[in-house]
Write an enzyme that holds these catalytic residues in place. Structure first.
Site, short mmCIF file in Angstrom:
data_model
loop_
_atom_site.label_atom_id
_atom_site.label_comp_id
_atom_site.label_asym_id
_atom_site.label_seq_id
_atom_site.Cartn_x
_atom_site.Cartn_y
_atom_site.Cartn_z
N CYS A 2 0.86 -1.17 0.00
CA CYS A 2 0.00 0.00 0.00
C CYS A 2 0.91 1.22 0.00
CB CYS A 2 -0.87 0.01 1.24
SG CYS A 2 -1.84 -1.49 1.42
N ARG A 27 1.68 1.45 -6.04
CA ARG A 27 1.82 0.48 -4.96
C ARG A 27 0.52 -0.22 -4.60
NH1 ARG A 27 6.42 1.16 -1.99
NH2 ARG A 27 5.42 0.08 -0.27
N TRP A 74 -3.77 -1.76 -1.41
CA TRP A 74 -3.75 -3.01 -2.17
C TRP A 74 -4.23 -4.06 -1.18
CZ3 TRP A 74 -1.16 -7.75 -1.90
CH2 TRP A 74 -1.22 -8.52 -3.06
N ASN A 99 0.87 0.17 6.09
CA ASN A 99 1.29 -0.67 4.97
C ASN A 99 1.98 -1.88 5.57
OD1 ASN A 99 2.38 -1.74 2.60
ND2 ASN A 99 4.16 -0.40 2.68
N GLY A 100 1.56 -3.09 5.13
CA GLY A 100 2.17 -4.30 5.67
C GLY A 100 1.10 -5.29 6.08
N GLU A 481 10.18 -14.09 -19.41
CA GLU A 481 9.85 -12.69 -19.14
C GLU A 481 8.77 -12.21 -20.11
OE1 GLU A 481 10.20 -10.71 -16.85
OE2 GLU A 481 9.95 -8.72 -17.72
N LYS A 485 5.12 -10.78 -19.01
CA LYS A 485 4.60 -9.47 -19.44
C LYS A 485 3.21 -9.62 -20.03
CE LYS A 485 6.60 -7.34 -17.78
NZ LYS A 485 7.80 -7.56 -17.05
N GLU A 488 0.60 -10.50 -17.32
CA GLU A 488 0.42 -9.41 -16.37
C GLU A 488 -0.51 -8.31 -16.87
OE1 GLU A 488 4.50 -7.99 -15.71
OE2 GLU A 488 3.97 -7.66 -13.63
N HIS A 504 8.25 -32.74 -24.57
CA HIS A 504 8.08 -33.46 -23.30
C HIS A 504 6.77 -33.09 -22.61
CE1 HIS A 504 12.11 -35.04 -23.66
NE2 HIS A 504 12.53 -33.82 -23.95
N LYS A 603 3.08 -2.55 -7.67
CA LYS A 603 4.45 -2.44 -8.15
C LYS A 603 5.45 -3.04 -7.17
CE LYS A 603 7.69 -0.89 -10.84
NZ LYS A 603 7.87 -1.67 -12.07
C1 AGP Z 1 7.29 -7.46 -13.09
O1 AGP Z 1 6.67 -7.04 -14.23
C2 AGP Z 1 6.51 -7.58 -11.90
N1 AGP Z 1 5.55 -6.62 -11.72
C3 AGP Z 1 7.08 -8.29 -10.72
O2 AGP Z 1 7.28 -9.61 -11.10
C4 AGP Z 1 8.40 -7.75 -10.09
O3 AGP Z 1 9.45 -7.95 -10.96
C5 AGP Z 1 8.64 -8.48 -8.76
O4 AGP Z 1 7.59 -8.20 -7.89
C6 AGP Z 1 9.95 -8.12 -8.12
O5 AGP Z 1 10.03 -6.77 -7.79
P1 AGP Z 1 11.42 -6.09 -7.43
O6 AGP Z 1 12.26 -6.15 -8.66
O7 AGP Z 1 11.05 -4.69 -7.07
O8 AGP Z 1 12.02 -6.85 -6.32
#
Ligand code: AGP
Length: 608
Positions: A2, A27, A74, A99-100, A481, A485, A488, A504, A603
């Site tokens: 958050c 966040r 969040w 936050n937490g 990756e 993307k 996500e 396989h 994020k």
């Molecule tokens: C990537 O697109 C993500 N949103 C997520 O996987 C991110 O890379 C992951 O949470 C790690 O974050 P950091 O690099 O800030 O540690």
């Protein structure tokens, strides 16, 4: 995950708090709220939905006052409703943002209910509000109440607290979740990160684990985890490359993709000599540490984990040092066996990812040294690691990581070279790679020139529900990756496989509805990869190939090929990432999703 912001000033704070929330929205963005002391009472406004919903409500019902706290959420405990939005209050006199995650909130809640407290939300945070109230009722001042309360909390927290009877004080505390104090002139602030406060100050105090602080308009007092009064340094914010607005771009993600030529350059600036990497960039004593490295253990999450997987190929190939890579959420909870001479490398954009940080804390006494590859100066990972190499990507706002990944790869390649030098890597090989690295910004510019063709290609994905990504060697993590993307931001289910694994199992999935995306540079693995692609074609699968040459993979019905410029082998994973980012971006735009703030994600994952 958050975002918290708070202010104590001689001017109205609501606009400052709102701007802070907008900057923190990456966040968490499922509900937002604000509480402001108007000289007589605390007034609170909360809304489900994005910060804009709160801004609209504030336009109708302005909150006036010079002390306030605000939050963008969040959801972890309880749905994203107005009732669950922060700030949470106990009665009318006390408000808290958090936050937490409070792990023992259920037992605390039972105790508080037994004392007669009624709960109006499903959150873990509300216990904090009532614990504070109960301490104040028992005679503590608000600072003592915070101290006593945090001592009872298990889990992670960053808090902002205000109380009607202490209108000149903003109390804050942190453990396990990030929090900075913004130092102003005649006013002071708190924020989950400096970005939230850059509109009002560029001087920051980074609180340490367990710190509690009392902010007044004209002063800041801090106590450490054992209750001793401490001084923490005030640091000037270093503005990295890139700014925090979208500029001419429709989305932050697109802007950040386009910034890559510039930021990979920033990730090399001052670090490359004529024919070698300058190891002073890693921090004092780096040379002696690198001399003793016998094994590398990389730990990270998500995109940063994928960067680690690429680095494994490089470190084992060029430095000849064994390298293990593991996601932090697994690593931190198992018994790991680490031989003497292990260099622990964490990789993180934010430097605050809870699992990665916990892994470092778990392991740091058992390793030779810790190195973090990180984008945020002053973040917890940077402060707590022995060495660091900053990625210099500048603020990354889009939830989907783009420029953070490519700059991590640049930093990891530099790390590989300094390690390799001590383990038999020939000076001429290092010199060649350094020369090749210098070509990287130009290569990325050329790949960005393919954007219109990639946008056209994306049309084929808009109606699809699944996609498969294939790669071999260092392009295998790049395929992973690419799949991350796509899922996500477009919500299309995407899987990545090392192409050799196709037969396989995953080949069973391939039919005309399963587009197969492949990264196929012209390298020694190309013939093997082509055989894998034939297996896909034979099952009616549609292929989308990013290739090093159109002759290498012939375009035909059901096979779209996009040719990339010739790329030195070592740079392939960096360069071939960019078309996959653009593909996902355009698919998401076609599908009309929220590109920068995809559903259910945030994020910076500062909770487990
Ligand atoms: C990537 O697109 C993500 N949103 C997520 O996987 C991110 O890379 C992951 O949470 C790690 O974050 P950091 O690099 O800030 O540690």
């Amino acid at each position: 995950m958050c975002g918290i912001v708070g202010a104590i000033a001689a001017r109205p704070v609501a606009e400052i708090l709102l701007e802070g929330l907008r900057r923190l929205e990456y966040r968490g963005y499922d509900s937002a709220g604000m509480a402001v002391w108007d000289g007589e009472q605390i007034n609170r406004l909360r809304r489900a939905g994005k910060v804009q919903a709160l801004a609209d409500a504030l336009a109708q019902h302005p909150l006036d006052g010079q002390l306030g706290i605000a939050h963008t959420r969040w959801a972890t405990h309880g749905k994203p409703t107005e009732n669950n939005a922060h700030p949470h209050m106990s009665g009318e006199r006390l408000a808290v943002v958090h936050n937490g995650i409070i792990e023992n909130f259920e037992s605390l809640k039972r105790d508080l209910q037994a004392q007669g407290y009624e709960f109006s939300s499903d959150t873990d945070t509300e216990v904090i509000a009532h614990l504070l109230d109960s301490a104040v009722e028992a005679g503590d001042n608000i600072l003592e109440a915070v101290r006593k309360t945090v001592a009872r909390l298990d889990g992670a927290f960053a808090l902002g607290v205000m109380h009607q009877d202490y209108p000149g004080e903003l109390i804050t505390a942190r453990k396990g979740s990030p929090l900075v104090i913004g130092v102003g002139i005649g006013e002071n602030f708190i924020g989950s990160d400096p970005l939230a406060l850059l509109q009002v100050t560029d001087r920051f105090i980074y609180l340490e684990e367990g710190d509690v602080a009392r902010l007044k308009r004209l002063g800041i007092e801090i106590w450490n985890a054992t209750g001793e009064s401490v001084e923490r340094p005030v640091l000037q914010f270093q503005h990295g490359s890139g700014s925090v607005d979208k500029g001419e771009y429709k989305h932050y993600m697109l802007k950040e993709i386009y910034e890559q030529p510039k930021v990979v350059h920033a990730a090399m600036e001052g670090r490359l000599g004529k024919d070698s990497v300058l190891e002073q960039a890693f921090g004092a004593g780096a040379g002696e540490i690198f001399d003793q490295v016998k094994q590398v253990q990389i730990v990270a999450c998500g995109t940063s984990y994928h960067a680690g997987l690429v680095a494994k190929y490089w470190i084992e190939d060029l430095a000849g040092i064994p390298c293990m890579v593991e996601v932090a959420s697994e690593f931190r909870y198992r018994r790991v066996v680490l031989p003497p001479g292990t260099l622990f490398i964490s990789i993180s954009q934010s430097g605050e990812t809870a699992d990665t940080l916990a892994a470092l804390r778990e392991i740091r006494d058992r390793v030779l040294a810790s190195l973090t590859i990180c984008n945020v100066p002053g973040s917890s990972l940077v402060r707590e690691s022995d060495l660091c190499l900053m990625t210099n990507a500048g603020p990354e706002i889009g939830v989907a990581s783009t420029k953070a990944f490519t700059t991590q790869l640049v930093a990891l390649l530099q790390t590989t070279l300094v390690l390799g030098r001590r383990h038999g890597l020939k000076p001429e090989t290092e010199a060649r790679i350094v020369e090749e690295l210098k070509q990287l910004p130009g290569l990325l510019e050329r790949v960005l020139g393919l954007d219109p063709a990639i946008e056209k290609m994306s049309e084929a994905f808009a109606e699809k529900h699944h996609a498969l990504f294939l790669g071999r060697g260092t392009l295998n993590p790049v395929a992973m990756e690419g799949a991350l993307k796509l899922k996500e931001i477009s919500y299309i289910h995407a899987e990545a496989y090392a192409a050799g694994e196709l037969k396989h199992g995953p080949l069973a999935l391939v039919d005309k509805d399963m587009p197969v995306v492949t990264v196929a540079p012209r390298n020694e693995m190309l013939d093997k990869l082509k055989a894998n692609l034939q297996e896909v074609r034979a099952r009616g699968g549609e292929l989308f190939v990013f290739a090093g040459s159109s002759q290498a993979v012939e375009p035909e019905e059901g096979v779209q090929v996009l040719e990339l410029p010739p790329v030195p082998g070592i740079l392939e994973p960096i360069v071939y990432t960019v078309p996959l980012q653009l593909l996902s971006y355009h698919v998401a735009v076609l599908k009309g999703t929220d590109v920068d703030q995809p559903r259910n994600l945030a994020k910076s994952v500062t909770v487990e």
